[in-house]
Design a protein around this motif. Sequence first.
Motif, PDB file in Angstrom:
ATOM      1  N   GLU A 240      15.717  38.600  51.336  1.00 49.85           N
ATOM      2  CA  GLU A 240      17.065  39.013  51.353  1.00 49.85           C
ATOM      3  C   GLU A 240      17.236  40.590  51.913  1.00 49.85           C
ATOM      4  O   GLU A 240      17.932  40.900  52.658  1.00 49.85           O
ATOM      5  CB  GLU A 240      17.580  39.191  49.826  1.00 49.85           C
ATOM      6  N   ASP A 241      16.035  41.316  51.598  1.00 55.90           N
ATOM      7  CA  ASP A 241      16.010  42.706  52.203  1.00 55.90           C
ATOM      8  C   ASP A 241      16.096  42.672  53.734  1.00 55.90           C
ATOM      9  O   ASP A 241      16.547  43.496  54.560  1.00 55.90           O
ATOM     10  CB  ASP A 241      15.011  43.580  51.581  1.00 55.90           C
ATOM     11  N   ASP A 242      14.958  41.813  53.939  1.00 58.41           N
ATOM     12  CA  ASP A 242      14.683  41.727  55.584  1.00 58.41           C
ATOM     13  C   ASP A 242      15.946  41.394  56.424  1.00 58.41           C
ATOM     14  O   ASP A 242      16.524  41.901  57.359  1.00 58.41           O
ATOM     15  CB  ASP A 242      13.561  40.837  56.025  1.00 58.41           C
ATOM     16  N   LEU A 243      16.820  40.137  55.707  1.00 59.57           N
ATOM     17  CA  LEU A 243      18.012  39.835  56.420  1.00 59.57           C
ATOM     18  C   LEU A 243      19.081  40.948  56.269  1.00 59.57           C
ATOM     19  O   LEU A 243      19.820  41.133  57.292  1.00 59.57           O
ATOM     20  CB  LEU A 243      18.577  38.393  55.548  1.00 59.57           C
ATOM     21  N   ALA A 244      19.243  41.612  55.354  1.00 56.92           N
ATOM     22  CA  ALA A 244      20.276  42.824  55.318  1.00 56.92           C
ATOM     23  C   ALA A 244      20.155  43.785  56.089  1.00 56.92           C
ATOM     24  O   ALA A 244      20.633  44.400  57.015  1.00 56.92           O
ATOM     25  CB  ALA A 244      20.330  43.320  53.781  1.00 56.92           C
ATOM     26  N   ALA A 245      18.612  44.105  56.265  1.00 55.29           N
ATOM     27  CA  ALA A 245      18.041  45.286  57.240  1.00 55.29           C
ATOM     28  C   ALA A 245      18.306  44.737  58.721  1.00 55.29           C
ATOM     29  O   ALA A 245      18.722  45.505  59.659  1.00 55.29           O
ATOM     30  CB  ALA A 245      16.663  45.513  57.094  1.00 55.29           C
ATOM     31  N   ALA A 246      17.965  43.490  58.954  1.00 60.84           N
ATOM     32  CA  ALA A 246      18.324  43.050  60.309  1.00 60.84           C
ATOM     33  C   ALA A 246      19.623  42.949  60.860  1.00 60.84           C
ATOM     34  O   ALA A 246      19.978  43.330  61.898  1.00 60.84           O
ATOM     35  CB  ALA A 246      17.455  41.648  60.414  1.00 60.84           C
ATOM     36  N   LEU A 247      20.516  42.560  59.946  1.00 58.35           N
ATOM     37  CA  LEU A 247      22.058  42.473  60.334  1.00 58.35           C
ATOM     38  C   LEU A 247      22.448  43.946  60.368  1.00 58.35           C
ATOM     39  O   LEU A 247      23.291  44.176  61.249  1.00 58.35           O
ATOM     40  CB  LEU A 247      22.917  41.778  59.006  1.00 58.35           C
ATOM     41  N   MET A 248      21.806  44.912  59.543  1.00 56.29           N
ATOM     42  CA  MET A 248      22.609  46.207  59.698  1.00 56.29           C
ATOM     43  C   MET A 248      22.025  46.665  61.198  1.00 56.29           C
ATOM     44  O   MET A 248      22.887  47.504  61.690  1.00 56.29           O
ATOM     45  CB  MET A 248      21.829  46.956  58.681  1.00 56.29           C
TER      46      MET A 248
END
Length: 291
Positions: free
Chosen positions: A55-63
């Motif tokens: 989840e953290d990786d996904l949020a960072a990648a989308l940001m």
Amino acid sequence: MAEEVLECISLRVPAEVMETFEAALSSVCRAVSFYHDEDVDEWDLQGVKERGAYEDDLAAALMVAEMVSGFSPRVTRGLVPVGGWLARTQQAFPEQLIGARFAVRGTHIEGPERPGRITITLDAGLAFGTGEHNSTRGCLVTLEDLVKHHHPQRILDLGTGSGILAIAAAKLMHRSVLATDIDARAARVAGENAKLNGVANMIHAIQADGWADPRITKAAPFELVFANILARPLCAMAHQLAAHLAPGGVAILAGLLNTQVNWVLSCHRRAGLRLEKRLVDGAWSILTLRK
């Protein structure tokens, strides 16, 4: 025991930022699919991953994708049972006849191999590239044409994904291939697919961060390099690619939209490579460059 459930992340983006968001989803998802709505020139992207994972990786990648592109898509989520996803993936992955020499099929397809063709068998459930994408098809067609007049000894598949191009080269030319991917899961899948296709002794699949990895630079110079990735990293690595190609060596570049060809070409021409062939498949281009 309850069936495992995967999470599906969906978003729609304009064509000019598609590769940025595809890269963001690919960094965390087990598989990413995309559909081009030609009427409005937009792309529907879908990625599936383990429920609650990364989840953290996904949020960072989308940001990061939003910061780079200046576009903020609406992201929707849904749940899909693994069995349902696999069934849908397999249904959408029939045997594909590519060019005059290759047949690509999933492990769910039974029956004799096509006579006169090199069969590449992949597990569609681990889809990191199963041959249905325009860029992968184009690379296989380009390889088929290339071997008529080019016989490379040292071969690199940079960003190997499922290993499909490395497997094709090993089977077609009976050569060893160094297959690398920045994603550890992809490198593992490529190795497993190499075993599945009986070429594990010819394919060395490793996790590696591109040209920064000394195992890649030590194996240079290469007579053939596949780089089926994305336009931005292709441009960033143009000089490194040129430096590690043997004189007369060939690079097959893919993963770029037709609108990105001039940008990618200018970067590689400045690095000393020249365009030998361009293959267009739908919205995508495959470039053959020679040193």
